[in-house]
Design an enzyme around this catalytic site. Structure first.
Site, PDB file in Angstrom:
ATOM      1  N   VAL A 130       0.847  -1.205   0.000  1.00 43.85           N
ATOM      2  CA  VAL A 130       0.000   0.000   0.000  1.00 43.85           C
ATOM      3  C   VAL A 130       0.880   1.251   0.000  1.00 43.85           C
ATOM      4  O   VAL A 130       0.790   2.114   0.855  1.00 43.85           O
ATOM      5  CB  VAL A 130      -1.042   0.032   1.145  1.00 43.85           C
ATOM      6  CG1 VAL A 130      -2.253  -0.785   0.786  1.00 43.85           C
ATOM      7  CG2 VAL A 130      -0.454  -0.394   2.478  1.00 43.85           C
ATOM      8  N   THR A 139       2.190   4.273  -2.871  1.00 41.15           N
ATOM      9  CA  THR A 139       1.415   5.286  -3.597  1.00 41.15           C
ATOM     10  C   THR A 139       0.233   4.659  -4.351  1.00 41.15           C
ATOM     11  O   THR A 139      -0.919   5.065  -4.169  1.00 41.15           O
ATOM     12  CB  THR A 139       2.332   6.018  -4.598  1.00 41.15           C
ATOM     13  OG1 THR A 139       3.475   6.464  -3.879  1.00 41.15           O
ATOM     14  CG2 THR A 139       1.645   7.188  -5.253  1.00 41.15           C
ATOM     15  N   VAL A 140       0.520   3.670  -5.185  1.00 37.67           N
ATOM     16  CA  VAL A 140      -0.542   3.106  -6.038  1.00 37.67           C
ATOM     17  C   VAL A 140      -1.512   2.254  -5.209  1.00 37.67           C
ATOM     18  O   VAL A 140      -2.735   2.317  -5.405  1.00 37.67           O
ATOM     19  CB  VAL A 140       0.067   2.288  -7.200  1.00 37.67           C
ATOM     20  CG1 VAL A 140      -1.043   1.714  -8.074  1.00 37.67           C
ATOM     21  CG2 VAL A 140       0.997   3.160  -8.036  1.00 37.67           C
ATOM     22  N   GLY A 141      -0.962   1.478  -4.277  1.00 38.26           N
ATOM     23  CA  GLY A 141      -1.830   0.653  -3.427  1.00 38.26           C
ATOM     24  C   GLY A 141      -2.781   1.518  -2.617  1.00 38.26           C
ATOM     25  O   GLY A 141      -3.984   1.226  -2.505  1.00 38.26           O
ATOM     26  N   LYS A 162       5.771  -3.441 -14.430  1.00 42.90           N
ATOM     27  CA  LYS A 162       6.247  -3.543 -15.830  1.00 42.90           C
ATOM     28  C   LYS A 162       7.597  -4.219 -15.945  1.00 42.90           C
ATOM     29  O   LYS A 162       7.850  -4.969 -16.875  1.00 42.90           O
ATOM     30  CB  LYS A 162       6.304  -2.156 -16.475  1.00 42.90           C
ATOM     31  CG  LYS A 162       7.170  -1.155 -15.708  1.00 42.90           C
ATOM     32  CD  LYS A 162       6.370  -0.002 -15.215  1.00 42.90           C
ATOM     33  CE  LYS A 162       7.134   0.738 -14.129  1.00 42.90           C
ATOM     34  NZ  LYS A 162       6.424   1.829 -13.565  1.00 42.90           N
ATOM     35  N   GLU A 192      -2.928  -3.355 -16.913  1.00 43.43           N
ATOM     36  CA  GLU A 192      -3.153  -2.022 -17.497  1.00 43.43           C
ATOM     37  C   GLU A 192      -2.278  -0.957 -16.840  1.00 43.43           C
ATOM     38  O   GLU A 192      -1.762  -0.056 -17.498  1.00 43.43           O
ATOM     39  CB  GLU A 192      -4.635  -1.650 -17.364  1.00 43.43           C
ATOM     40  CG  GLU A 192      -5.028  -0.340 -17.986  1.00 43.43           C
ATOM     41  CD  GLU A 192      -4.878  -0.347 -19.501  1.00 43.43           C
ATOM     42  OE1 GLU A 192      -3.908   0.281 -19.974  1.00 43.43           O
ATOM     43  OE2 GLU A 192      -5.700  -0.946 -20.208  1.00 43.43           O
ATOM     44  N   ASP A 197      12.824   2.218 -17.809  1.00 40.59           N
ATOM     45  CA  ASP A 197      11.389   2.155 -17.500  1.00 40.59           C
ATOM     46  C   ASP A 197      10.571   2.218 -18.808  1.00 40.59           C
ATOM     47  O   ASP A 197       9.636   1.429 -19.009  1.00 40.59           O
ATOM     48  CB  ASP A 197      11.032   3.320 -16.569  1.00 40.59           C
ATOM     49  CG  ASP A 197       9.552   3.394 -16.281  1.00 40.59           C
ATOM     50  OD1 ASP A 197       9.041   2.527 -15.564  1.00 40.59           O
ATOM     51  OD2 ASP A 197       8.898   4.335 -16.787  1.00 40.59           O
ATOM     52  N   LYS A 225       8.022  -0.663 -20.753  1.00 39.18           N
ATOM     53  CA  LYS A 225       6.657  -0.391 -21.224  1.00 39.18           C
ATOM     54  C   LYS A 225       6.506  -0.651 -22.721  1.00 39.18           C
ATOM     55  O   LYS A 225       5.499  -1.218 -23.165  1.00 39.18           O
ATOM     56  CB  LYS A 225       6.282   1.058 -20.877  1.00 39.18           C
ATOM     57  CG  LYS A 225       6.196   1.284 -19.358  1.00 39.18           C
ATOM     58  CD  LYS A 225       6.155   2.763 -18.999  1.00 39.18           C
ATOM     59  CE  LYS A 225       6.066   2.990 -17.494  1.00 39.18           C
ATOM     60  NZ  LYS A 225       6.323   4.369 -17.088  1.00 39.18           N
ATOM     61  N   GLY A 227       1.260   8.457 -10.600  1.00 39.26           N
ATOM     62  CA  GLY A 227       0.459   9.088  -9.545  1.00 39.26           C
ATOM     63  C   GLY A 227      -0.533   8.104  -8.957  1.00 39.26           C
ATOM     64  O   GLY A 227      -0.936   7.132  -9.609  1.00 39.26           O
TER      65      GLY A 227
END
Ligand code: HSE
Length: 437
Positions: free
Chosen positions: A11, A13-15, A105, A129, A201, A205, A302
């Site tokens: 948990v 930023t994205v979590g 990724k 995604e 990075d 992708k 973000g």
């Protein structure tokens, strides 16, 4: 209908964003998915962080295996990152018959083939995604929306940190180092920003997009990768004068000999929409034979933008989980037994045009010597400018744009140009993409 139970691994930023958005939009999401999607368990090394985020009915643990093996969990959401523990946990979740949603990724670009095969063997879904371009639904577009097309090429600004650095260098005339420090302060770049600025990075992708676009296995080891660390304000300015903007692009193209797969700084015409994507924003142009060029734009990172993609996958998995695996959308869009072995071509074989800059002694015959070498390598010049240095210097900069040529020829010409006694610098070489057909 029984709610879908989610186990969240990580948990950060994205979590955190995923938990927050799922909770905030729970009703609408349930109306779309056909049933509630509920976070049942969270695993994070930082127990306090998890406790401060989650409601009291969520089970919190520091041991992620409690989630991947738990029979009450339907979907495991992997947001830990890295390629060791994350790989083990994903494979363990798959082995226990769980669907997996991940934003990882690096892991999929390197180990996608293994992970997708394991998922196929178990009849579960792996969705990602959020791994490409944050909140932009580009995987969905490639896998489903554009499925009628033979994709011809993809070009994307898919690293927000690098794009922020290039934008600030151009707009404010700052150096690479100055803007990098600023990006780190603002929290855009990682403390170790190598993956962002060295193009790694973006390479992860574009590897994933290439696999989906062309129906080939993920092949990160074959991406040509060049970052932005060598770019100077001078080149950014000269590019502007010539009507171009420099962007770090991930590019994959179908050509006669195979597939191009590359990441490097690229001059693109200023009038293209994608040339005007600034700051941390991402954008991807996909060209299909039927649809032509299509452009996807949005936040590439973000908490909530990336959560938007994670949750879209959760809804997809919820809708598809009861379909028999043959009737689901294939992970790489193409049926797994129909992937092609079209080769990724070497960078030496790539055909594109070039921006070259060099510093030379300002005396008669120098330009002739250089243009001779270029012509000997069958390279045609499309523009040539000479920039005077300060009045007391005997050196000038020459900037040359070429027509299409193969990289092997440019490399050979550069070696010869650099060996001339009148050439006082390395030759700066930046590729150009017109992105017009
Ligand atoms: N570090 C990435 C970027 C964001 O700067 O775009 C996550 O992929």
């Amino acid at each position: 209908m029984k709610p879908i139970h989610i186990g969240l691994l990580g948990v950060g930023t994205v979590g955190g964003g995923t938990y927050t958005v799922l909770k905030r939009n729970q009703e609408e999401i349930a109306r779309r998915a056909g049933r509630k999607i509920i976070v049942k368990m969270i695993a994070d090394k930082d127990m306090d962080k998890a406790l401060s985020l989650a409601d009291s009915d969520v089970t919190i643990t520091t041991d992620a295996h409690e989630i991947t093996k738990n029979s009450d969990i339907d979907i495991v959401v992997e947001l830990i990152g890295g390629q060791t523990i994350a790989r083990d946990l994903i494979l363990e979740a798959i082995a226990h018959g769980k669907h997996v949603v991940t934003a990882n990724k690096a892991l999929l670009a390197n180990h996608g083939t293994e992970i997708f095969a394991a998922a196929r063997a178990k009849g579960v879904i792996v969705a990602f995604e959020a791994a490409v371009a944050g909140g932009i639904p580009i995987i969905k577009a490639l896998r489903e929306g554009l499925t009628a097309n033979r994709i011809t090429w993809i070009a994307g600004i898919i690293n927000g940190t690098a794009n922020f650095i290039l934008s600030e260098m151009r707009e404010k005339g700052l150096s690479f180092e100055q803007v990098l420090a600023q990006a780190q302060k603002l929290g855009y770049a990682e403390a170790d920003p190598t993956y962002d600025i060295e193009g790694i990075d973006a390479a992860h992708k574009i590897t994933l997009m290439s696999a989906i676009a062309f129906g080939i296995p993920v092949q990160f080891s074959k991406v040509y990768t060049e970052g932005i660390t060598q770019l100077t304000g001078e080149d950014i300015r000269y590019a502007e004068e010539l009507g171009y903007r420099i962007k770090l692009l991930g590019i994959t193209k179908r050509v006669e000999k195979g597939i191009e797969l590359r990441v490097h700084p690229t001059l693109i015409p200023m009038r293209r929409l994608i040339a005007n994507v600034e700051g941390v924003m991402n954008a991807v142009v996909v060209r299909g034979d039927a649809v032509g060029a299509t452009l996807y734009y949005g936040a590439g990172a973000g908490a909530e933008p990336t959560a938007s993609s994670v949750i879209a996958d959760l809804v997809d998995v919820t809708r598809m989980q009861n379909a028999d695996p043959m009737h689901r959308v294939p992970i790489l869009s193409f049926q797994p037994d129909l992937l092609s072995d079209t080769p990724i071509i070497s960078m030496e074989e790539v055909e594109t045009s070039y921006y070259l800059r060099m510093q030379v002694i300002d005396k008669p015959g120098v330009m002739a010597e250089i243009t001779h070498i270029v012509a000997d390598h069958n390279i045609s010049i499309s523009a040539l400018i000479q920039k005077e240095a300060s009045s007391d210097s005997d050196r000038v900069s020459i900037i040359m744009l070429t027509h299409l040529t193969v990289e092997r020829n440019i490399n050979a010409a550069i070696v010869q140009i650099e060996s001339l006694s009148v050439v006082m610098s390395k030759v700066i070489r930046i590729r150009i993409e017109e992105l017009n057909n």
